[in-house]
Write an enzyme that holds these catalytic residues in place. Structure first.
Site, PDB file in Angstrom:
ATOM      1  N   GLU A   1       0.716  -1.361   0.119  1.00 18.60           N
ATOM      2  CA  GLU A   1      -0.130   0.039   0.079  1.00 18.60           C
ATOM      3  C   GLU A   1       0.775   1.193  -0.141  1.00 18.60           C
ATOM      4  OE1 GLU A   1      -2.360   3.485   2.034  1.00 18.60           O
ATOM      5  OE2 GLU A   1      -0.546   2.489   2.424  1.00 18.60           O
ATOM      6  N   GLU A   2       1.981   1.093   0.694  1.00 17.48           N
ATOM      7  CA  GLU A   2       2.821   2.464   0.935  1.00 17.48           C
ATOM      8  C   GLU A   2       3.740   2.869  -0.184  1.00 17.48           C
ATOM      9  OE1 GLU A   2       2.572   4.334   3.182  1.00 17.48           O
ATOM     10  OE2 GLU A   2       2.138   3.356   5.089  1.00 17.48           O
TER      11      GLU A   2
ATOM     12  N   HIS B   1       4.164   8.091  10.144  1.00 15.82           N
ATOM     13  CA  HIS B   1       5.420   7.742   9.317  1.00 15.82           C
ATOM     14  C   HIS B   1       6.771   8.224  10.187  1.00 15.82           C
ATOM     15  CE1 HIS B   1       3.799   7.418   5.081  1.00 15.82           C
ATOM     16  NE2 HIS B   1       3.346   6.790   5.828  1.00 15.82           N
TER      17      HIS B   1
END
Length: 343
Positions: A208-209, A319
């Protein structure tokens, strides 16, 4: 929070989520009617509807397993390891970090990551204000070059190391984006009963990232009618940021997403989740995220498209290795999703 602690502390770089996947599969065994892993590495857990049910809708729930991480790019003449990032980092948060390297033989080698340059004792004023570029960071394993090159090679994944900690009603650790969703997915399967309305697919997605890649392929294969992404979102309810920019606030419940940079949520689904949260007394808030996105953006566009929405867990310091969520918001996310599927 024991399950979330294990999930948070595990390594799972984009494209190398296998340890996370194997752990989750061990936890959901026997909770779903079908459990499969596709070619991309998505773990697909299907809960079939009751036998004989008609007008059943497919619901896909995406919980991505990967975390922002690095790959070994090269080993220099002195045995220092240079990196390529996989996902979006703020380089200001990468100084003096412990890292874990997974070698091709399954060995784990730890090291420390820093940018090249002078220490503060001999740094110029310009050096002290400079924000290093990603190419300037390196990993020091403490090993000589011959040992490093014998054990480590380009392509080995590198993840940050951080202990998961409970702080009152908060928890903090690395990659709560998005291991909180993995926690929700496992706990949901523990609760889920066969429905006469829904054919449910809880999908623990990959990559996903780096572009919602696992949700693209699994959404194409499942072809859902309704798509729900479970993810984190910004909670900038901290000093130095005006209140109108906080996006969400910790302790105020699950965030029902209106839109983000990748998708506009289906109005009927937003209304349904809001009404349900009010009826069930589940704390909730609205989310409008100017940039970024979730797997909902991929599922919404799969094949002929689906009605999509995201439920988000508000998270401070996203993050970084000190991401922070409120236990009550985590429970509210699970409760609202479970209530929707059992309504």
């Amino acid at each position: 929070m024991d399950l979330l602690k294990v999930l948070s502390e595990m390594p799972g770089a984009p494209g190398r989520e296998e340890l996370v996947r194997e752990f989750i599969e061990s936890k959901v065994k026997g909770l779903a009617d079908e459990i499969t892993t596709d070619a991309m590495g998505n773990l697909i857990c299907r809960k079939k509807p009751v036998e004989g049910a008609t007008d059943v809708q497919k619901v896909m729930i995406a919980c991505h397993m990967d975390e922002i991480a690095f790959y070994v790019r090269l080993i220099d003449d002195k045995g220092f390891i240079r990196l390529h990032n996989a996902g979006g980092f703020d380089n200001r948060n990468l100084f003096a970090r412990r890292v874990r390297i997974q070698t091709r033989d399954g060995e784990v080698i730890e090291g420390v990551m820093n940018p090249g340059g002078r220490p503060i004792h001999i740094a110029s004023p310009e050096d002290r204000t400079k924000i290093p570029k990603m190419a300037e960071f390196f990993v020091d394993t403490g090993l000589d070059k011959e040992t490093v090159t014998a054990k480590i090679r380009p392509g080995d994944p590198v993840t940050l190391v951080q202990e998961f900690t409970e702080l009152g009603e908060m928890v903090t650790g690395k990659c709560l984006d998005n291991r909180v969703a993995c926690w929700v997915g496992v706990r949901l399967l523990e609760r889920l009963q066969a429905s006469d309305k829904y054919d449910v697919y809880v999908v623990f997605t990959v990559q996903e990232e780096v572009g919602l890649r696992g949700a693209i392929t699994s959404g194409y294969a499942i072809e859902p009618d309704i798509s729900i992404a479970i993810d984190t979102t910004l909670a900038v309810d901290t000093p130095g940021v005006p209140g109108e920019e906080q996006i969400t606030e910790l302790g105020k419940g699950v965030a029902i997403k209106i839109l983000d940079g990748y998708a506009i949520s289906n109005k009927e689904l937003v209304d349904t989740f809001v009404d349900l949260a009010e009826t069930e007394g589940i704390t909730h808030q609205y989310e409008v995220l100017p940039m970024g996105g979730t797997d909902a953006g991929a599922m919404q566009r799969a094949r002929a498209g689906s009605r999509a929405v995201a439920l988000s867990v508000p998270t401070r310091y996203i993050h970084t290795v000190t991401e922070m969520v409120h236990k009550g918001d985590l429970r509210a996310t699970l409760d609202l999703l479970a209530a929707y599927l059992s309504k």
